[in-house]
Scaffold this motif. Sequence first.
Motif, PDB file in Angstrom:
ATOM      1  N   ILE A 299      -5.958 -11.128 -13.276  1.00 32.58           N
ATOM      2  CA  ILE A 299      -6.791 -11.643 -12.189  1.00 32.58           C
ATOM      3  C   ILE A 299      -8.194 -11.053 -12.274  1.00 32.58           C
ATOM      4  O   ILE A 299      -9.190 -11.739 -12.033  1.00 32.58           O
ATOM      5  N   THR A 300      -8.274  -9.784 -12.656  1.00 33.48           N
ATOM      6  CA  THR A 300      -9.576  -9.121 -12.751  1.00 33.48           C
ATOM      7  C   THR A 300     -10.440  -9.721 -13.850  1.00 33.48           C
ATOM      8  O   THR A 300     -11.646  -9.936 -13.665  1.00 33.48           O
TER       9      THR A 300
ATOM     10  N   SER B 193       0.830 -10.724  -7.091  1.00 31.34           N
ATOM     11  CA  SER B 193       0.121  -9.843  -8.019  1.00 31.34           C
ATOM     12  C   SER B 193       0.688  -8.436  -7.892  1.00 31.34           C
ATOM     13  O   SER B 193       1.202  -8.055  -6.836  1.00 31.34           O
ATOM     14  N   TYR B 194       0.595  -7.683  -8.969  1.00 32.97           N
ATOM     15  CA  TYR B 194       1.100  -6.314  -8.937  1.00 32.97           C
ATOM     16  C   TYR B 194       0.231  -5.434  -9.818  1.00 32.97           C
ATOM     17  O   TYR B 194      -0.462  -5.904 -10.726  1.00 32.97           O
TER      18      TYR B 194
ATOM     19  N   GLN C 222      -3.958  -9.535   5.514  1.00 30.00           N
ATOM     20  CA  GLN C 222      -2.778  -9.813   4.708  1.00 30.00           C
ATOM     21  C   GLN C 222      -2.438  -8.603   3.844  1.00 30.00           C
ATOM     22  O   GLN C 222      -3.310  -7.992   3.234  1.00 30.00           O
ATOM     23  N   SER C 223      -1.165  -8.262   3.780  1.00 30.54           N
ATOM     24  CA  SER C 223      -0.738  -7.095   3.025  1.00 30.54           C
ATOM     25  C   SER C 223      -0.700  -7.405   1.537  1.00 30.54           C
ATOM     26  O   SER C 223      -0.726  -8.562   1.115  1.00 30.54           O
ATOM     27  N   ALA C 224      -0.618  -6.319   0.746  1.00 28.81           N
ATOM     28  CA  ALA C 224      -0.587  -6.481  -0.710  1.00 28.81           C
ATOM     29  C   ALA C 224       0.705  -7.129  -1.180  1.00 28.81           C
ATOM     30  O   ALA C 224       0.772  -7.654  -2.290  1.00 28.81           O
ATOM     31  N   ALA C 225       1.744  -7.088  -0.344  1.00 27.08           N
ATOM     32  CA  ALA C 225       3.029  -7.678  -0.715  1.00 27.08           C
ATOM     33  C   ALA C 225       3.106  -9.166  -0.410  1.00 27.08           C
ATOM     34  O   ALA C 225       4.132  -9.790  -0.672  1.00 27.08           O
ATOM     35  N   SER C 226       2.048  -9.737   0.124  1.00 27.67           N
ATOM     36  CA  SER C 226       2.046 -11.162   0.459  1.00 27.67           C
ATOM     37  C   SER C 226       1.789 -11.996  -0.790  1.00 27.67           C
ATOM     38  O   SER C 226       1.136 -11.543  -1.735  1.00 27.67           O
ATOM     39  N   PRO C 227       2.283 -13.224  -0.823  1.00 30.32           N
ATOM     40  CA  PRO C 227       2.059 -14.082  -1.997  1.00 30.32           C
ATOM     41  C   PRO C 227       0.598 -14.487  -2.131  1.00 30.32           C
ATOM     42  O   PRO C 227      -0.158 -14.496  -1.159  1.00 30.32           O
ATOM     43  N   ILE C 228       0.210 -14.808  -3.353  1.00 28.38           N
ATOM     44  CA  ILE C 228      -1.146 -15.264  -3.646  1.00 28.38           C
ATOM     45  C   ILE C 228      -1.096 -16.738  -4.029  1.00 28.38           C
ATOM     46  O   ILE C 228      -0.047 -17.259  -4.407  1.00 28.38           O
TER      47      ILE C 228
ATOM     48  N   ASN D 231      12.640 -20.018  -4.219  1.00 31.89           N
ATOM     49  CA  ASN D 231      13.831 -19.675  -4.996  1.00 31.89           C
ATOM     50  C   ASN D 231      13.587 -18.518  -5.959  1.00 31.89           C
ATOM     51  O   ASN D 231      14.511 -17.773  -6.286  1.00 31.89           O
ATOM     52  N   PHE D 232      12.354 -18.370  -6.437  1.00 34.11           N
ATOM     53  CA  PHE D 232      12.046 -17.236  -7.304  1.00 34.11           C
ATOM     54  C   PHE D 232      10.574 -16.877  -7.161  1.00 34.11           C
ATOM     55  O   PHE D 232       9.771 -17.654  -6.645  1.00 34.11           O
ATOM     56  N   ARG D 233      10.236 -15.668  -7.611  1.00 34.55           N
ATOM     57  CA  ARG D 233       8.872 -15.155  -7.503  1.00 34.55           C
ATOM     58  C   ARG D 233       8.306 -14.885  -8.893  1.00 34.55           C
ATOM     59  O   ARG D 233       9.005 -14.364  -9.762  1.00 34.55           O
ATOM     60  N   VAL D 234       7.045 -15.242  -9.079  1.00 34.38           N
ATOM     61  CA  VAL D 234       6.334 -14.995 -10.334  1.00 34.38           C
ATOM     62  C   VAL D 234       5.343 -13.860 -10.094  1.00 34.38           C
ATOM     63  O   VAL D 234       4.449 -13.982  -9.257  1.00 34.38           O
ATOM     64  N   PHE D 235       5.509 -12.768 -10.831  1.00 27.02           N
ATOM     65  CA  PHE D 235       4.650 -11.597 -10.666  1.00 27.02           C
ATOM     66  C   PHE D 235       3.603 -11.569 -11.777  1.00 27.02           C
ATOM     67  O   PHE D 235       3.939 -11.640 -12.966  1.00 27.02           O
ATOM     68  N   ILE D 236       2.341 -11.465 -11.366  1.00 27.55           N
ATOM     69  CA  ILE D 236       1.205 -11.513 -12.291  1.00 27.55           C
ATOM     70  C   ILE D 236       0.483 -10.173 -12.246  1.00 27.55           C
ATOM     71  O   ILE D 236       0.162  -9.683 -11.154  1.00 27.55           O
ATOM     72  N   PRO D 237       0.221  -9.543 -13.391  1.00 28.48           N
ATOM     73  CA  PRO D 237      -0.520  -8.268 -13.370  1.00 28.48           C
ATOM     74  C   PRO D 237      -1.950  -8.468 -12.884  1.00 28.48           C
ATOM     75  O   PRO D 237      -2.581  -9.497 -13.157  1.00 28.48           O
ATOM     76  N   GLU D 238      -2.449  -7.491 -12.154  1.00 29.49           N
ATOM     77  CA  GLU D 238      -3.799  -7.589 -11.595  1.00 29.49           C
ATOM     78  C   GLU D 238      -4.869  -7.659 -12.683  1.00 29.49           C
ATOM     79  O   GLU D 238      -5.963  -8.171 -12.444  1.00 29.49           O
TER      80      GLU D 238
END
Length: 222
Positions: A168-169, A214-215, A183-189, A158-165
């Motif tokens: 994660i780093t 991630s973005y 897997q592409s960079a646009a795939s979910p993590i 229903n919605f997407r949560v975008f996390i800055p890289e």
Amino acid sequence: MNKYTILKWEKLLLWLIPPILRKKTHADWLNVLLSPIRSIYEETLYKMQHTGQVIYLEKILNETFNPTKNYNPNASIEQKRLDELIYIDESVKPTLQYVYLHKEYFEPDRILPDGTKVKGELLIPQLKIYNHDEYKNRDNKPVYLAHRKDYTTIAYANFRVFIPESLITNGTIVIQPNNNETQSAASPIKVANIEFHNLLNFYKLAGKSYESYSYSPEVLDK
């Protein structure tokens, strides 16, 4: 936070201690005993003041995992990406496109009293179909006809949560390794932090599902 919900615990404790017992050691000891109640009060008040709205979900996630950033609920998505904030956006789903028979596009033809046949008016905008050469023209993008499997075998969030890289780093957000190397960079993590999922599951609506992505702030969606 409303000023009426903020308690000055040290002052309140001092008021409740009889004057004859107002010693520093006694006050410090009672303050230690009062600390669990203070924590429960602040945690409960925080939960009551936040709901499942997008701005509150973003605020909670940034305050928990991205406390060095100043969250502005009025900022655009582009600005949130530049500020490296955790933000929420709608999920991408194929839109329904219905195909009608030719006669269903128009009102039935009418026969005037003088015998003249009048073509019925257009009811539904006709589906535009492009040939192979016109596919290359970006102004004439082909219509995607969703298959039944798109809505039965594929579970869309229903919605997407975008996390800055950056989170994660530096290890703030831990993701599970992906076995699919293509897997592409646009795939979910897959986020491994239990607290991350506990916060979302506690505040979001019960029937809503989500995916994490991630973005990089240098790469903005066009």
